[in-house]
Design an enzyme around this catalytic site. Structure first.
Site, PDB file in Angstrom:
ATOM      1  N   GLU A 173     -28.068 -41.897 -17.316  1.00 40.18           N
ATOM      2  CA  GLU A 173     -27.618 -41.476 -18.663  1.00 40.18           C
ATOM      3  C   GLU A 173     -26.353 -40.628 -18.644  1.00 40.18           C
ATOM      4  O   GLU A 173     -26.295 -39.580 -19.303  1.00 40.18           O
ATOM      5  CB  GLU A 173     -28.740 -40.720 -19.386  1.00 40.18           C
ATOM      6  N   GLU A 292     -36.004 -47.097 -19.226  1.00 44.29           N
ATOM      7  CA  GLU A 292     -36.760 -46.049 -19.915  1.00 44.29           C
ATOM      8  C   GLU A 292     -37.095 -46.579 -21.303  1.00 44.29           C
ATOM      9  O   GLU A 292     -36.176 -46.840 -22.101  1.00 44.29           O
ATOM     10  CB  GLU A 292     -35.969 -44.751 -20.026  1.00 44.29           C
TER      11      GLU A 292
HETATM   12  O1  AHR Z   1     -37.917 -39.575 -19.815  1.00 49.53           O
HETATM   13  C1  AHR Z   1     -37.464 -38.325 -20.255  1.00 49.53           C
HETATM   14  C2  AHR Z   1     -35.937 -38.209 -20.240  1.00 49.53           C
HETATM   15  O2  AHR Z   1     -35.410 -39.087 -21.192  1.00 49.53           O
HETATM   16  C3  AHR Z   1     -35.252 -38.630 -18.963  1.00 49.53           C
HETATM   17  O3  AHR Z   1     -35.178 -37.598 -18.032  1.00 49.53           O
HETATM   18  C4  AHR Z   1     -33.888 -38.995 -19.437  1.00 49.53           C
HETATM   19  O4  AHR Z   1     -33.280 -39.962 -18.625  1.00 49.53           O
HETATM   20  C5  AHR Z   1     -34.086 -39.441 -20.863  1.00 49.53           C
HETATM   21  O5  AHR Z   1     -33.215 -38.834 -21.731  1.00 49.53           O
END
Ligand code: AHR
Length: 503
Positions: A173, A292
């Protein structure tokens, strides 16, 4: 009762069901690792301190790959802190989650845990505070057999055989201003390309994931992918996508339609990757690693990191308690991922234990399945073979966030070797049941093997350690198959799996 139909045809295949669609994610965040995976005092702990009850639940969940060690955490992580004798490992500040990282668990322990749990490790390198050399060192430590400084360190640390990690994320990210080492698309694209190129000099056949956007709502979304892929196109295989959804201001109808947004997000990333492909006159395609995804109530107090002088080890953080509606949405997001199996080649439910997770634990005590566990486990177990194209005809209702949305969403998989046709369907209406008819073309004389529905008159019901079983996917007696027409009733706010078999 609303009426809806789904038509599938044996000849219309989207692509294979990929085991990597059922990946998950373990970050050094809150109690995911410490007291989640690792709890040396727990009665089921093994010699490494890993909880046996959690390993059993991970196996039952059917997880394939597990991304590690972050997340935001990785952007400040020094992987060398987590190897060698434990007594000599330093404790460090974790800026991402305002915590203290004791480094009791590092890459060697994680890989041992992954082997025990039967999952494939997917490693992320730090491109926030670090760069090419540290990524190369970690790759050498993990994947070179021996005879070099780092590979011999691994052997000295007890891992004679290489960890043989194939999938690597090039940072996390880095489009997000919250990320330690946040970069512009151009800065990140150059660094990711050079890191990938160097990693491939060690091992050409690695599968490398460039960071896409941390959400489709990011102001740089689209342009970030275009610039990053223009820099990295020849040296990466996948581009990541991240998305979290939640019920906002009691707007259940929009929340239930979250997969509409995921569909658009995937389509946009694929379109951008293909535009770069055309511009570069490339033949190879870049695929999506949706590494994610989940329901996350990020605005709630449980997601607020500590502040000031408080830098705790493994604080209670992001411990969302999921209700039935959350599980229906999680199931519908999996439907979206499967539907895109031609271009989504990997995905990770974020996360695995305690932190926005399907599995919860008490330190030293009980573990239990959240509501979201069930649609994931059933989809991972029964989706097999090929994903079929679904033509859905369903009444449409309006939602505030996503406009007009069909009440039903569905995907079907077919496994030729067993003759199993499996339909996964959600009813996104907040109040109306749906009578669903499935027209399975090219599948004569199907019989119903199993029909399970997750729903509850109170969709706000959540599992607790005292009662994690009174609402489970239950047999749906309305499912019938006659004259090549299959019928099943879907209650409002529900997720259903219908397993059918050829004679
Ligand atoms: O999954 C929680 C957080 O969400 C992770 O650390 C990050 O990559 C995202 O913003």
């Amino acid at each position: 009762m609303l009426l809806a139909s789904v038509t599938v045809d044996r000849a219309f295949v989207v692509g294979p069901v990929r085991r990597r669609t059922f990946g998950s994610f373990v970050e050094h965040l809150g109690r995911c690792v410490y007291t989640g995976l690792h709890d040396p005092g727990h009665p089921t702990a093994d010699a490494d301190g890993f909880r046996g009850d959690v390993v059993d639940l991970v196996r039952e969940l059917g997880v394939s790959t597990v991304r590690y060690p972050g997340g935001n955490f990785v952007s400040g992580y020094r992987w060398e802190d987590g190897i060698g004798p434990r007594a000599q490992r330093p404790a460090r500040l974790d800026l991402a989650w305002h915590s203290t990282e004791p480094n009791t668990v590092g890459v060697d322990e994680f890989v041992r845990w992954a082997r025990k749990a039967g999952v494939e490790p997917m490693m992320a390198v730090n491109l926030g505070t670090r760069g090419i050399q540290e990524a190369l060192d970690l790759l050498e430590y993990c994947n070179i057999r021996g005879g070099t400084a780092w590979s011999d360190r691994r052997r000295a640390n007890g891992a004679e055989e290489p960890h043989d990690i194939r999938m690597w994320c090039l940072g996390n990210e880095l489009d997000g201003p919250w990320q330690t080492g946040h970069k512009t698309a151009h800065e990140y694209g150059r660094l990711a390309a050079e890191t990938a190129r160097a990693m491939r000099q060690i091992q050409p056949d690695l599968e490398l994931v460039a960071c896409g956007s941390s959400g489709s709502g990011m102001p740089t979304f689209g342009e970030w992918e275009r610039v990053v892929l223009t820099e990295t196109y020849d040296v990466v295989d996948l581009v990541s996508a991240h998305a979290y959804y939640c019920e906002e201001d009691g707007d259940l109808a929009s929340f239930l339609a979250s997969a509409v947004d995921m569909d658009h997000f995937i389509d946009a990333v694929v379109a951008t990757a293909d535009a770069v492909r055309a511009a570069r006159k490339a033949t190879r395609r870049i695929h999506v690693s949706f590494d994610e995804w989940n329901v996350w109530y990020a605005g709630r107090a449980e997601s607020r990191p500590p502040t000031g002088d408080d830098w705790p080890v493994a604080p209670t953080l992001l411990e969302d308690r999921y209700n039935v509606a959350d599980a229906v949405v999680a199931g519908s997001l999996l439907i979206s991922l499967l539907r895109h199996t031609d271009r989504v080649h990997a995905a990770s439910l974020a996360q695995l234990v305690n932190v926005i997770a399907p599995i919860m634990t008490e330190p030293g005590g009980r573990s239990w399945r959240q509501t979201t566990f069930h649609p994931f486990a059933l989809t991972a177990r029964h989706a097999a073979g090929e994903v079929l194209l679904t033509a859905i005809d369903a009444p449409v209702h309006d939602t505030t966030r996503f406009g007009p949305v069909p009440a039903v969403d569905a995907v079907a998989t077919y496994e030729p070797s067993t003759g199993d046709l499996v339909l996964f369907a959600v009813n996104r209406s907040v109040s109306r049941p749906v009578a669903l008819t499935l027209h399975p073309r090219g599948f004569p004389r199907l019989r119903v093997v199993e029909a399970l529905t997750l729903s509850n008159p109170d969709h706000t019901w959540s599992a607790t350690p005292d009662d994690a079983t009174s609402v489970l996917p239950h047999p749906n007696p309305s499912a019938t198959a006659d004259d090549d027409t299959v019928r099943v009733d879907l209650p409002p706010v529900s997720w259903t799996m219908l397993r059918l078999r050829l004679p």
